[in-house]
Design a protein around this motif. Structure first.
Motif, PDB file in Angstrom:
ATOM      1  N   PRO A  30      63.164  41.160  33.126  1.00  0.00           N
ATOM      2  CA  PRO A  30      63.227  42.136  31.836  1.00  0.00           C
ATOM      3  C   PRO A  30      62.819  41.225  30.782  1.00  0.00           C
ATOM      4  O   PRO A  30      62.846  39.980  30.360  1.00  0.00           O
ATOM      5  N   GLY A  31      62.059  42.344  29.732  1.00  0.00           N
ATOM      6  CA  GLY A  31      61.258  41.637  28.490  1.00  0.00           C
ATOM      7  C   GLY A  31      60.071  40.910  28.803  1.00  0.00           C
ATOM      8  O   GLY A  31      59.272  40.691  27.919  1.00  0.00           O
ATOM      9  N   THR A  32      59.378  40.668  29.787  1.00  0.00           N
ATOM     10  CA  THR A  32      58.156  40.304  30.173  1.00  0.00           C
ATOM     11  C   THR A  32      57.163  41.453  30.268  1.00  0.00           C
ATOM     12  O   THR A  32      57.475  42.536  30.714  1.00  0.00           O
ATOM     13  N   ALA A  33      55.920  41.235  30.108  1.00  0.00           N
ATOM     14  CA  ALA A  33      54.755  41.901  30.008  1.00  0.00           C
ATOM     15  C   ALA A  33      53.500  41.259  30.737  1.00  0.00           C
ATOM     16  O   ALA A  33      53.214  40.144  30.321  1.00  0.00           O
ATOM     17  N   ALA A  34      52.867  41.982  31.619  1.00  0.00           N
ATOM     18  CA  ALA A  34      51.556  41.467  32.133  1.00  0.00           C
ATOM     19  C   ALA A  34      50.537  42.582  31.844  1.00  0.00           C
ATOM     20  O   ALA A  34      50.968  43.638  32.414  1.00  0.00           O
ATOM     21  N   ASP A  35      49.653  42.417  31.118  1.00  0.00           N
ATOM     22  CA  ASP A  35      48.321  43.336  30.989  1.00  0.00           C
ATOM     23  C   ASP A  35      47.247  42.639  31.291  1.00  0.00           C
ATOM     24  O   ASP A  35      46.672  41.768  30.888  1.00  0.00           O
ATOM     25  N   LEU A  36      46.694  43.368  32.529  1.00  0.00           N
ATOM     26  CA  LEU A  36      45.446  42.621  33.424  1.00  0.00           C
ATOM     27  C   LEU A  36      44.213  43.290  32.507  1.00  0.00           C
ATOM     28  O   LEU A  36      43.096  42.679  32.848  1.00  0.00           O
ATOM     29  N   GLY A  37      44.148  44.256  31.766  1.00  0.00           N
ATOM     30  CA  GLY A  37      43.029  44.751  31.100  1.00  0.00           C
ATOM     31  C   GLY A  37      42.178  45.214  32.239  1.00  0.00           C
ATOM     32  O   GLY A  37      42.736  45.819  33.303  1.00  0.00           O
ATOM     33  N   GLY A  38      40.647  44.883  32.113  1.00  0.00           N
ATOM     34  CA  GLY A  38      39.793  45.219  33.408  1.00  0.00           C
ATOM     35  C   GLY A  38      39.872  43.994  34.261  1.00  0.00           C
ATOM     36  O   GLY A  38      38.882  44.071  35.167  1.00  0.00           O
ATOM     37  N   THR A  40      41.029  41.355  37.261  1.00  0.00           N
ATOM     38  CA  THR A  40      41.286  41.461  38.885  1.00  0.00           C
ATOM     39  C   THR A  40      42.077  40.227  39.233  1.00  0.00           C
ATOM     40  O   THR A  40      41.815  39.231  38.688  1.00  0.00           O
ATOM     41  N   VAL A  41      43.383  40.342  39.832  1.00  0.00           N
ATOM     42  CA  VAL A  41      44.312  39.503  40.374  1.00  0.00           C
ATOM     43  C   VAL A  41      44.255  39.607  41.854  1.00  0.00           C
ATOM     44  O   VAL A  41      44.650  40.751  42.406  1.00  0.00           O
ATOM     45  N   TYR A  42      43.846  38.676  42.510  1.00  0.00           N
ATOM     46  CA  TYR A  42      44.065  38.430  44.006  1.00  0.00           C
ATOM     47  C   TYR A  42      45.111  37.827  44.354  1.00  0.00           C
ATOM     48  O   TYR A  42      45.217  36.608  44.147  1.00  0.00           O
ATOM     49  N   LEU A  43      46.113  38.224  45.132  1.00  0.00           N
ATOM     50  CA  LEU A  43      47.563  37.766  45.462  1.00  0.00           C
ATOM     51  C   LEU A  43      47.774  37.044  46.762  1.00  0.00           C
ATOM     52  O   LEU A  43      48.724  36.478  46.903  1.00  0.00           O
ATOM     53  N   GLY A  44      46.886  37.104  47.481  1.00  0.00           N
ATOM     54  CA  GLY A  44      46.973  36.261  48.748  1.00  0.00           C
ATOM     55  C   GLY A  44      48.151  36.649  49.668  1.00  0.00           C
ATOM     56  O   GLY A  44      48.680  35.980  50.242  1.00  0.00           O
ATOM     57  N   CYS A  45      48.523  38.076  49.879  1.00  0.00           N
ATOM     58  CA  CYS A  45      49.665  38.546  50.655  1.00  0.00           C
ATOM     59  C   CYS A  45      50.719  38.092  50.057  1.00  0.00           C
ATOM     60  O   CYS A  45      51.838  37.677  50.825  1.00  0.00           O
ATOM     61  N   THR A  46      51.214  38.026  48.744  1.00  0.00           N
ATOM     62  CA  THR A  46      52.391  37.788  48.264  1.00  0.00           C
ATOM     63  C   THR A  46      53.003  38.841  47.337  1.00  0.00           C
ATOM     64  O   THR A  46      52.478  40.134  47.488  1.00  0.00           O
ATOM     65  N   ASP A  47      54.337  38.914  47.390  1.00  0.00           N
ATOM     66  CA  ASP A  47      55.028  39.974  46.868  1.00  0.00           C
ATOM     67  C   ASP A  47      54.944  40.082  45.287  1.00  0.00           C
ATOM     68  O   ASP A  47      54.692  39.132  44.658  1.00  0.00           O
ATOM     69  N   VAL A  48      55.078  41.317  44.457  1.00  0.00           N
ATOM     70  CA  VAL A  48      54.975  41.440  43.278  1.00  0.00           C
ATOM     71  C   VAL A  48      56.590  42.463  43.069  1.00  0.00           C
ATOM     72  O   VAL A  48      56.664  43.404  43.510  1.00  0.00           O
ATOM     73  N   ALA A  49      57.084  41.916  42.230  1.00  0.00           N
ATOM     74  CA  ALA A  49      58.523  42.234  41.678  1.00  0.00           C
ATOM     75  C   ALA A  49      58.723  42.356  40.313  1.00  0.00           C
ATOM     76  O   ALA A  49      58.747  41.459  39.573  1.00  0.00           O
ATOM     77  N   VAL A  50      58.616  43.570  39.821  1.00  0.00           N
ATOM     78  CA  VAL A  50      58.645  44.068  38.316  1.00  0.00           C
ATOM     79  C   VAL A  50      60.205  44.344  38.240  1.00  0.00           C
ATOM     80  O   VAL A  50      60.629  45.491  38.541  1.00  0.00           O
ATOM     81  N   ASN A  51      61.003  43.295  37.577  1.00  0.00           N
ATOM     82  CA  ASN A  51      62.469  43.695  37.655  1.00  0.00           C
ATOM     83  C   ASN A  51      62.804  43.676  36.230  1.00  0.00           C
ATOM     84  O   ASN A  51      63.287  42.972  35.657  1.00  0.00           O
ATOM     85  N   GLY A  52      62.399  45.191  35.605  1.00  0.00           N
ATOM     86  CA  GLY A  52      62.688  45.194  34.341  1.00  0.00           C
ATOM     87  C   GLY A  52      61.639  45.024  33.387  1.00  0.00           C
ATOM     88  O   GLY A  52      61.471  45.454  32.221  1.00  0.00           O
ATOM     89  N   GLY A  53      60.603  44.215  33.848  1.00  0.00           N
ATOM     90  CA  GLY A  53      59.315  43.856  32.797  1.00  0.00           C
ATOM     91  C   GLY A  53      58.384  45.019  32.942  1.00  0.00           C
ATOM     92  O   GLY A  53      58.635  46.319  33.618  1.00  0.00           O
ATOM     93  N   SER A  54      57.052  44.784  32.452  1.00  0.00           N
ATOM     94  CA  SER A  54      56.081  45.981  32.394  1.00  0.00           C
ATOM     95  C   SER A  54      54.765  45.393  32.940  1.00  0.00           C
ATOM     96  O   SER A  54      54.396  44.022  32.558  1.00  0.00           O
ATOM     97  N   LEU A  55      54.063  46.146  33.779  1.00  0.00           N
ATOM     98  CA  LEU A  55      52.893  45.493  34.451  1.00  0.00           C
ATOM     99  C   LEU A  55      51.634  46.855  33.935  1.00  0.00           C
ATOM    100  O   LEU A  55      52.098  48.030  34.118  1.00  0.00           O
ATOM    101  N   ALA A  56      50.480  46.559  33.363  1.00  0.00           N
ATOM    102  CA  ALA A  56      49.581  47.609  32.917  1.00  0.00           C
ATOM    103  C   ALA A  56      48.320  47.004  33.336  1.00  0.00           C
ATOM    104  O   ALA A  56      47.989  45.763  33.448  1.00  0.00           O
ATOM    105  N   LEU A  57      47.649  48.053  34.079  1.00  0.00           N
ATOM    106  CA  LEU A  57      45.954  47.583  34.267  1.00  0.00           C
ATOM    107  C   LEU A  57      45.282  48.399  33.324  1.00  0.00           C
ATOM    108  O   LEU A  57      45.489  49.631  33.048  1.00  0.00           O
ATOM    109  N   GLY A  58      44.053  47.825  33.024  1.00  0.00           N
ATOM    110  CA  GLY A  58      43.079  48.533  32.293  1.00  0.00           C
ATOM    111  C   GLY A  58      42.065  49.390  33.201  1.00  0.00           C
ATOM    112  O   GLY A  58      42.196  49.331  34.356  1.00  0.00           O
ATOM    113  N   ALA A  59      41.169  50.106  32.719  1.00  0.00           N
ATOM    114  CA  ALA A  59      40.123  50.707  33.537  1.00  0.00           C
ATOM    115  C   ALA A  59      39.305  49.528  34.202  1.00  0.00           C
ATOM    116  O   ALA A  59      38.709  48.487  33.855  1.00  0.00           O
TER     117      ALA A  59
END
Length: 161
Positions: A30-38, A40-59
């Protein structure tokens, strides 16, 4: 000789511990934010858990090769023309603001599919299941003799030539 065996055993143990697979999941509390804009993030088969935070992607932004992507209540995701690719499960507690973006289930190296490949419906765009109406007791009572008669009817033997 005893010392060399001990030395070889220590080297083998060190090699095994360094070769063990490691996993670093990405969590947004909670309270964190990730904005990737345009970007790219390669996660290598890991999990993403947005537990109250925010995640934004751009065009043209992309979150690739995730295993499972989940969010708890209070989390937000804005795709804004970007895409999320995962191999596993999509569990999102809130509506997702796709804005021209998409979520795809696709395999990645070392990450097997857990479900059908292709686009994952977001928010209200998923097709709701259509309930099948139940038959009333009188309808069942009338249909039962007809079904039993059909089930006990003998099949005709084909004519022999």
């Amino acid at each position: 000789m005893h010392k060399s065996l001990l030395h070889a055993g220590a080297i083998a143990a060190l090699l095994l511990t360094t070769a063990a697979p490691t996993r670093a999941d990405w969590a947004l509390p909670p309270g964190t934010a990730a904005d990737l804009g345009g970007g790219t993030v390669y996660l290598g088969c890991t999990d993403v858990a947005v537990n109250g935070g925010s995640l934004a992607l751009g065009a043209s932004g992309a979150l690739l090769a995730a295993r499972d992507v989940s969010a708890s209540a209070g989390a937000s995701l804005s795709l804004n023309g970007g895409r999320v690719e995962l191999a596993g499960q999509w569990t999102w507690a809130n509506p997702t603001h796709a804005s021209g973006g998409q979520v795809l289930r696709t395999a990645s190296p070392g990450c097997l599919l857990a479900g059908p490949a292709g686009p994952i419906p977001l928010g209200g765009s998923a097709v709701a299941p259509v309930p099948v109406p139940m038959l009333g007791p009188w309808t069942l009572a009338l249909l039962t003799p007809a079904v039993l008669a059909l089930a006990t009817r003998r099949r005709r033997k084909p004519a022999q030539h």
